[in-house]
Design an enzyme around this catalytic site. Sequence first.
Site, PDB file in Angstrom:
ATOM      1  N   TRP A 276       0.841  -1.211   0.000  1.00 28.94           N
ATOM      2  CA  TRP A 276       0.000   0.000   0.000  1.00 28.94           C
ATOM      3  C   TRP A 276       0.874   1.259   0.000  1.00 28.94           C
ATOM      4  O   TRP A 276       0.542   2.262  -0.625  1.00 28.94           O
ATOM      5  CB  TRP A 276      -0.906  -0.017   1.245  1.00 28.94           C
ATOM      6  CG  TRP A 276      -1.705   1.249   1.418  1.00 28.94           C
ATOM      7  CD1 TRP A 276      -2.914   1.533   0.871  1.00 28.94           C
ATOM      8  CD2 TRP A 276      -1.341   2.401   2.189  1.00 28.94           C
ATOM      9  NE1 TRP A 276      -3.329   2.782   1.250  1.00 28.94           N
ATOM     10  CE2 TRP A 276      -2.378   3.337   2.061  1.00 28.94           C
ATOM     11  CE3 TRP A 276      -0.245   2.727   2.976  1.00 28.94           C
ATOM     12  CZ2 TRP A 276      -2.351   4.572   2.683  1.00 28.94           C
ATOM     13  CZ3 TRP A 276      -0.216   3.965   3.600  1.00 28.94           C
ATOM     14  CH2 TRP A 276      -1.263   4.867   3.446  1.00 28.94           C
ATOM     15  N   HIS A 277       2.012   1.169   0.713  1.00 28.65           N
ATOM     16  CA  HIS A 277       2.866   2.349   0.812  1.00 28.65           C
ATOM     17  C   HIS A 277       3.476   2.739  -0.530  1.00 28.65           C
ATOM     18  O   HIS A 277       3.744   3.911  -0.764  1.00 28.65           O
ATOM     19  CB  HIS A 277       3.979   2.121   1.841  1.00 28.65           C
ATOM     20  CG  HIS A 277       3.532   2.389   3.234  1.00 28.65           C
ATOM     21  ND1 HIS A 277       2.923   1.436   4.011  1.00 28.65           N
ATOM     22  CD2 HIS A 277       3.582   3.507   3.999  1.00 28.65           C
ATOM     23  CE1 HIS A 277       2.627   1.964   5.179  1.00 28.65           C
ATOM     24  NE2 HIS A 277       3.009   3.222   5.207  1.00 28.65           N
ATOM     25  N   GLY A 278       3.754   1.775  -1.367  1.00 28.58           N
ATOM     26  CA  GLY A 278       4.328   2.145  -2.661  1.00 28.58           C
ATOM     27  C   GLY A 278       4.430   0.948  -3.578  1.00 28.58           C
ATOM     28  O   GLY A 278       4.554  -0.200  -3.123  1.00 28.58           O
TER      29      GLY A 278
END
Lengths: 495, 382
Positions: free
Chosen positions: A327-329
């Site tokens: 989700w972060h990247g």
Amino acid sequence: MLFNSFTYLVFLPVVVALYWLLPKVCRRGLLLIASYIFYMNWMPAYGLLILTLTVVNYLLGRCIAAWQSRRKLILAIGLIFNLGCLCFYKYANFLIDSLFQSSSWLHNKLGLPLPVPVNEPVLNIILPLGISFFTFEFIHYITDVYRGSQPVKNFWNFALFAAFFPSQIAGPIKRFQDFMKQLLDEPVFKKSSFQAGLFLIFQGLFKKIVLGDNLGQIVNAGFTHLDKLGTADAWVAVIGFQLQIFFDFSGYTDIGRGSALLFGYKVPENFNWPFLASNLTEFWRRWHMSLSTWLRDYLFIPLGGSRGGAWKTMRNVFLTMVLGGLWHGAAWHYVIWGAFHGAILVVTKEWQDLVARVSWLARIRPHPVWHWGGVVTTWFLLFMAGILFRSDNMPHAVTMAAKLFIPAHSATVIEMFLLSTLPVSLSLYVVFLLCSRWRESAPSLQPGAATPLLSRLNLWCRSSMPFQIVVYACLSIIILGFAPGKMEPFIYFQF
Amino acid sequence: MTTATQPEMQQRESLKTAKHQAWWHIALEILLITALGILSLEGLFRVCGVGGSEFLEPDAVLGCHQLAGKQVTWRLEGYSNDRLSLAGRRDILHSLAKPAGVKRIAVLGDSATEGLQVPLTDTYCRVLDHLLNTNSKPAPFEVLNFGCSSYSTGQQVLQFEKDVTAYKPDITVLLYVRGAALQNCYNPYKRAAEPRPYFYMDNKGALQQDNSILIEQATGLKPHAVLDFLRRHSRIYGVFSQANLALSIHEKLYNKMRGWTTSLASKFQPKAASRSTRLFYPQQDVWPVTKALLHRLNKDCQAAGSPLIVMIFPNTIGDPILAVQIADLNSFSKQEGFGLLDLTPAFKANKDPSSLFLQYHFSSAGHKLTAEQLAAFLAIRT
């Protein structure tokens, strides 16, 4: 629009003034328009995207509530739609790149007859700001309606929930039940809320501009010129990054929460002294709390939570963190960062079970050395994970990690740190934290305390308008003075 | 109805008292708190080296010049903490009279030459001085840095005529930066313009100086006791000045609002004073004006017995306009008979070109390379 830009400095007071001057019936409308202006200031076309997502999710919520027999199907459609949007904008190029790399590898190394294009195909997609955050809010909404919550009837209220600018770009991830309650209660102007909001905005700007952005310059120098780094330099860069991301993100959250308070709304807290956590499990209860609770409620629990025995619990924790990493990247080093956290969380759980079982370990557990040993270990693990998070790719991360432990003499980054304003500004921040903790708890500061001088001084500080104006003016000048030459965007905007 | 506890009653009582304070009490409170705030901020900024970047003062002829002897802490891009010379330059102090047997090299330029982004010892002028004087006692060369932030090519030419000739340089070097050349002309129909001398070509193709903006803003350029004191001594003033600079570089809205404010303020000024001094001429093409200025400087240098060398700021980003200008300068320098040193090939050939720049200006490595290139060029020429 960035919270730390001159544009926002003009935008916010204008909207706040209009908001409280206009009659109550117009206020929500004004906030909605302001939120769209705020978002479309960056890329007008993406205003349409957020509007489309809002309309679709509003209809999905109404449909789930109306057709109870088919609610599972509608929820599935909603999840596919929201995750599909997120995947398209955020992960399309990552998937294409991964497919291209793996097929190239299979083709070159194993000689498999795969039709691999000569040039890597790339889609020209610009990631809409905050899509990860508002998609998660939409998923929470339709899932909660599926679970039995009442859907929002008024479309404009729902649109405001989705677009509310103080939390639009990088959270905190709101819960619609809390927000709607405040919306329907119709906030009234309270001096205390307004003051608290102003205080949070100034605190956030100080964290972001004075601490985060200046640390960013040191961290960038460290992570960009790996070949010139000494061992101590590498440690400064790695520790600096962990602090940078905290000041950057918690600064953003403070400005967002403060801005919301100026309109009479409360948005959830995101941080609760995370660096005092004595293990990683506790850390995730204190860091980016709105995401942690979201992951727990809409990923960990649906995966089975801790209901299926030890092995399944471990699996679910691990999977949740891997997906949290993704989700972060859209890059493999984020996935590995998530996996690292997942693995450590699993080990922490096992370790805690072991400590509870072994009597002599259980006896020494309440000792402060145990607690602070845990705090320092948690920092070390965070620093290691931070390398994965900050690095451009895996080889870069490995080189940086090696720099921490292979002795090399150079002090470029340390010199940069010492020449910067950070030694003073970090000390000022620590003094401020200690003072505010003391002020909250010290009995000598309470009204009617045994030492009336301190008590009266405290009361005067709280009530004197000239004092407060001068303090805020001084704080503004300090922020201006300590600001680096160029404003940097918030790190979490890219997620 | 709930009953208030004793502490609560005390608190209410205190608040009541606070509401009924006499006006002079409030005024005194404001005064004291403000004074305390100012003193605390000045002290804090002094300790941290913040707000020490104010280094220019108004000048009726050149628009501005550096403050003599001012300690400058620069953090806007890179870092330096040095004192400007008592002659008001980013340099060590040089005597006006040229010592016997010494060859003087005067370097003209803008912020790239001034080099506030790096320590004084790392500026290319100081490095060049060191390179030329290595193994020679007493030093046969003196490199004088006349670089000043924001100076246009025109201001550099005027500076040569006003200040530099007095030092009797043997060689004059000008670092040509396209950004500085853009400031040679201004659009007379624009609302705001920096106070500096501008240049234009008249109907006959002759270079003319336009001092109308300097005259228009003459009041602001006059010495002002309070402002001069603040400029020299106040860190808070420095912070505002630095913030103004940073915002005007990065924030479009800030510049727009400044324009609106200026426009609004001009409406309240007496009609005779506002814009009455402005000259109106067609919008200028900057390049012919710049070439005319270089021609004038070359003539001045020849008259002063100090051959001119024009050094070109490296075009590593591939600016097409600068590329055309470089090509034109090649033939122009031959025609005029001045030396031309293009730094682009040396900068492009470097193994790590990104290490040669900070954001817009040279890093210490960039200054070093510039000095080496210039030293080599001078060795060939002399």
